[in-house]
Design an enzyme around this catalytic site. Structure first.
Site, PDB file in Angstrom:
ATOM      1  N   GLU A  63       0.843  -1.195   0.000  1.00 45.31           N
ATOM      2  CA  GLU A  63       0.000   0.000   0.000  1.00 45.31           C
ATOM      3  C   GLU A  63       0.885   1.255   0.000  1.00 45.31           C
ATOM      4  O   GLU A  63       1.875   1.322   0.727  1.00 45.31           O
ATOM      5  CB  GLU A  63      -0.891  -0.009   1.249  1.00 45.31           C
TER       6      GLU A  63
ATOM      7  N   LYS B 146     -10.195   0.541  -1.506  1.00 39.26           N
ATOM      8  CA  LYS B 146     -10.299   0.363  -0.064  1.00 39.26           C
ATOM      9  C   LYS B 146     -11.682   0.814   0.401  1.00 39.26           C
ATOM     10  O   LYS B 146     -12.132   1.918   0.062  1.00 39.26           O
ATOM     11  CB  LYS B 146      -9.208   1.180   0.629  1.00 39.26           C
TER      12      LYS B 146
ATOM     13  N   CYS C  20      -5.040  -3.295   3.386  1.00 33.60           N
ATOM     14  CA  CYS C  20      -4.679  -3.011   4.781  1.00 33.60           C
ATOM     15  C   CYS C  20      -5.853  -3.120   5.768  1.00 33.60           C
ATOM     16  O   CYS C  20      -6.257  -4.220   6.143  1.00 33.60           O
ATOM     17  CB  CYS C  20      -4.014  -1.638   4.848  1.00 33.60           C
TER      18      CYS C  20
END
Length: 507
Positions: free
Chosen positions: A264, A339, A373
Site C-alpha cells: 500500500e 479500499k 490493509c
C-alpha cells in the site's frame, strides 16, 4: 506497448495457417522452403493439438511455438531436422514418448522486445512438466555463424557466444532461458546458409520427471507468489520509482512467479516534492501520478509475463479521494480494486473516502481477492469474497508501528483459517522524514495458510525478515484447498449455520 489492450496465449487452429505463412515467409527469405504448408500444419494440429500454441496481441498473431513428443531412444544426438520430423510428416510424434521436441518457435518482428519468446518457452516447460516428460530438445539455428565460419569452428563460435564475445540472437536467447548446449548438429537444416547448416542441440531438463507410474496433473495447480517488501527512500521523480518497481518485477519473474504483490502507498516518497503543502493537498498531487503507474504496471505485466497486484495509490474521482489499486494481468487486461474502510487518521488528515465495491477477480491462476490493509480487519469482507470462490487473498498494507502490523497479520491469518484460502500480505519498510504523515513504516511480509494437516502447523507458509527490503517467493497449491473444503479436520465454510445467519452485500 502503450496501445496494447489484450495479449493472450491461444491454441492454434487451422485458420491461423495463413498468418503463420506470412510471418515465416517474411523472416526466412533465404530458405527455399520457408514456411509450413497447409497440409503439414494440419497434420501437426491433428497429431498433437496441445503442443501448438500462439500469442495474439489485440487479435493479431504475434508469435507461435510448434512441438511434438518423440521417443528419443529411437534417435541419436546427431539427427537432422528431417529425421526428427519424419520428413515433415510428423510420423515421429508419439503420445507415449519421453521428450518434447521443439519443431518451431517464432515471434513477429513487429512485437519483438515484449518477451513473447520467453512466454512461449515457459508454456513449453509447463507442458513438459504436465505431461511428465524427461525434458525439451530442439535444434537451434546459428544465424550469425556464416560471418565467422572462416575463422571459428562451430564449437569455438558457441563458446564465444556463451562468453558474450559474440552475439547470436537465437543462442543468446536460449541460454538465457535455462537451456544448455548438448552438442553440435551438422547438416541439421537443409538450405540454412546463414548457419552453414550447423545447429546447436539445446536441452532443458524437467527436474520433476518421474518414471510413468504416476498420472500427470491435468492442469497447473501450484501457484508461485512473489511478495515485494519495499523500502521507502527519496526519489527525484516517478521514473526512478518505476525503475525500482521494474527491478522487483524482474526479480520475482526470474523465479517464474505467477503474481507480484506490491505494498500500500509504496509510491508515497513522491509526496516529498509537495511537502510545502498541507497533507491533504500533497496526497492529491500524488494522485496525479496514478494513471501513469497503472499503464506502466500493465506494461510490466505483459513484458515479464506475470500478474501484478499494484499495491495501492490515491485516486481522485469527481473531487473525492480514494485509495485504489489495480490487478494488471499478463494478458493485458486491467481491473481495479478500492479500499472500503478508511482509518480515522486517513479520513482526518487526507480526507480519504471509502469505496462501495468489493469483488473477486478471475485470473489464469485461480480466483483472487484484494483487501487493502485496514479492510483485512473486517471479517465480513473476506467472507463475501470466499462465497464467490476466492482461492488467494492479497493484502497490500502500510503500517507505522508493530501494533498496527500485528493487527494486519493476526487478522490476515484469521481470514486464511475461516475462509479456507491462502493470504499474502506485503508492506513497506523504512522511513520518510520529509513526507508528513508518512514518517516511519514497519512490516514483515508473509504468506498464510489454513491450519490443517496438509499445511504448516502454524499456518505460516513463508515470512520475510522484518524491516528489511527484500522479496519473498512462496508456492501455494490450490488442490490442497479443494481437499480441505470437503475433507479437512474442520470445514469452516461448509459448517456455517446459514440457517440462522448470512452475510450479503447490499446492492
Amino acid at each position: 506497448m502503450d496501445n496494447i489492450d489484450k495479449i493472450e496465449l491461444i491454441y492454434l487452429k487451422i485458420e491461423d495457417h495463413k498468418n503463420i505463412e506470412i510471418l515465416m515467409n517474411d523472416e526466412y527469405k533465404n530458405l527455399d522452403d520457408s514456411s509450413w504448408s497447409l497440409k503439414e500444419f494440419s497434420t501437426l494440429l491433428k497429431k498433437f493439438p496441445k503442443g501448438q500454441v500462439g500469442i495474439k496481441i489485440d487479435g493479431e498473431l504475434a508469435g507461435f511455438a510448434l512441438s511434438i513428443v518423440v521417443d528419443y531412444n529411437k534417435f541419436d544426438d546427431s539427427h537432422t531436422y528431417k529425421e526428427i520430423t519424419g520428413n515433415y510428416s510428423f510420423d515421429t510424434h508419439d503420445d507415449n514418448g519421453d521428450t518434447l521436441y521443439g519443431v518451431d518457435v517464432f515471434v513477429s518482428k513487429k512485437f519483438r522486445g515484449l518477451r513473447l519468446g520467453r512466454r512461449l518457452y515457459e508454456f513449453r516447460q509447463e507442458l513438459c512438466e504436465e505431461l511428465n516428460l524427461k525434458g525439451i530438445l530442439f535444434g537451434g539455428r546459428l544465424p550469425n555463424y556464416k560471418e565467422y565460419s572462416d575463422k571459428l569452428s562451430p564449437k569455438e563460435y558457441i563458446s564465444k557466444v556463451r562468453e558474450r564475445e559474440i552475439y547470436d540472437p537465437v543462442l543468446n536467447f536460449q541460454l538465457s532461458n535455462d537451456f544448455y548446449v548438448k552438442r553440435i548438429l551438422k547438416n541439421y537444416l537443409e538450405g540454412d546458409v546463414d548457419s552453414c547448416e550447423y545447429a546447436s542441440l539445446l536441452a532443458w531438463d524437467n527436474i520433476y520427471y518421474s518414471k510413468p507410474s504416476k498420472v500427470p496433473m491435468p492442469q497447473k495447480t501450484v501457484i508461485r507468489l512473489g511478495l515485494i517488501q519495499w523500502q521507502v527512500r527519496p526519489y527525484k521523480n516517478i521514473d526512478e520509482v518505476l525503475e525500482q518497481a521494474e527491478f522487483f518485477v524482474d526479480a520475482v519473474s526470474n523465479y517464474r512467479s505467477d503474481f507480484a504483490l506490491f505494498p500500500e502507498f509504496f509510491n508515497a516518497p513522491l509526496m516529498a516534492a509537495f511537502n510545502h503543502l498541507g497533507e491533504a493537498e500533497a496526497i492529491r498531487e500524488l494522485a496525479k501520478f496514478t494513471p501513469k503507474f497503472k499503464d506502466e504496471f500493465s506494461r510490466l505485466a505483459i513484458a515479464y509475463n506475470i500478474n501484478i497486484i499494484t499495491g495501492s495509490m490515491p485516486e481522485l474521482v469527481d473531487g473525492d479521494l480514494y485509495n485504489v489499486g489495480f490487478v494488471c494481468k499478463r494478458d493485458g487486461s486491467i481491473e481495479k480494486y478500492s479500499k472500503m474502510h478508511v482509518t480515522p487518521d486517513e479520513k482526518k488528515v487526507w480526507g480519504l473516502k471509502g469505496s462501495n465495491e468489493i469483488k473477486t477477480f478471475d485470473t489464469d491462476c485461480g480466483k483472487i481477492g484484494v483487501l487493502i490493509c485496514y479492510d483485512s480487519e473486517f471479517p465480513e469482507l473476506g467472507r463475501l469474497l470466499a462465497k464467490e470462490g476466492m482461492d488467494i487473498l492479497f493484502v497490500p498494507f502500510l503500517t507505522d508501528t508493530q501494533n498496527g502490523y500485528s493487527r494486519v497479520k493476526i487478522c490476515a491469518q484469521a481470514r486464511a483459517v475461516e475462509n479456507e484460502c491462502y493470504v499474502a500480505i506485503a508492506g513497506c519498510v523504512g522511513n520518510l522524514p520529509k513526507v508528513a504523515n508518512m514518517d516511519i513504516q514497519y512490516a514483515q511480509s508473509a504468506v498464510f495458510t489454513p491450519c490443517d494437516f496438509a499445511f504448516p502447523p502454524n499456518g505460516i507458509k513463508a515470512e520475510s525478515t522484518p524491516n528489511t527490503e527484500m522479496i519473498l517467493v512462496a508456492d501455494v497449491d490450490l488442490e490442497l484447498l479443494k481437499e480441505l473444503h470437503s475433507l479437512g479436520s474442520v470445514t469452516n465454510l461448509k459448517d456455517r449455520r446459514t440457517d440462522i445467519y448470512e452475510i450479503e452485500f447490499k446492492k
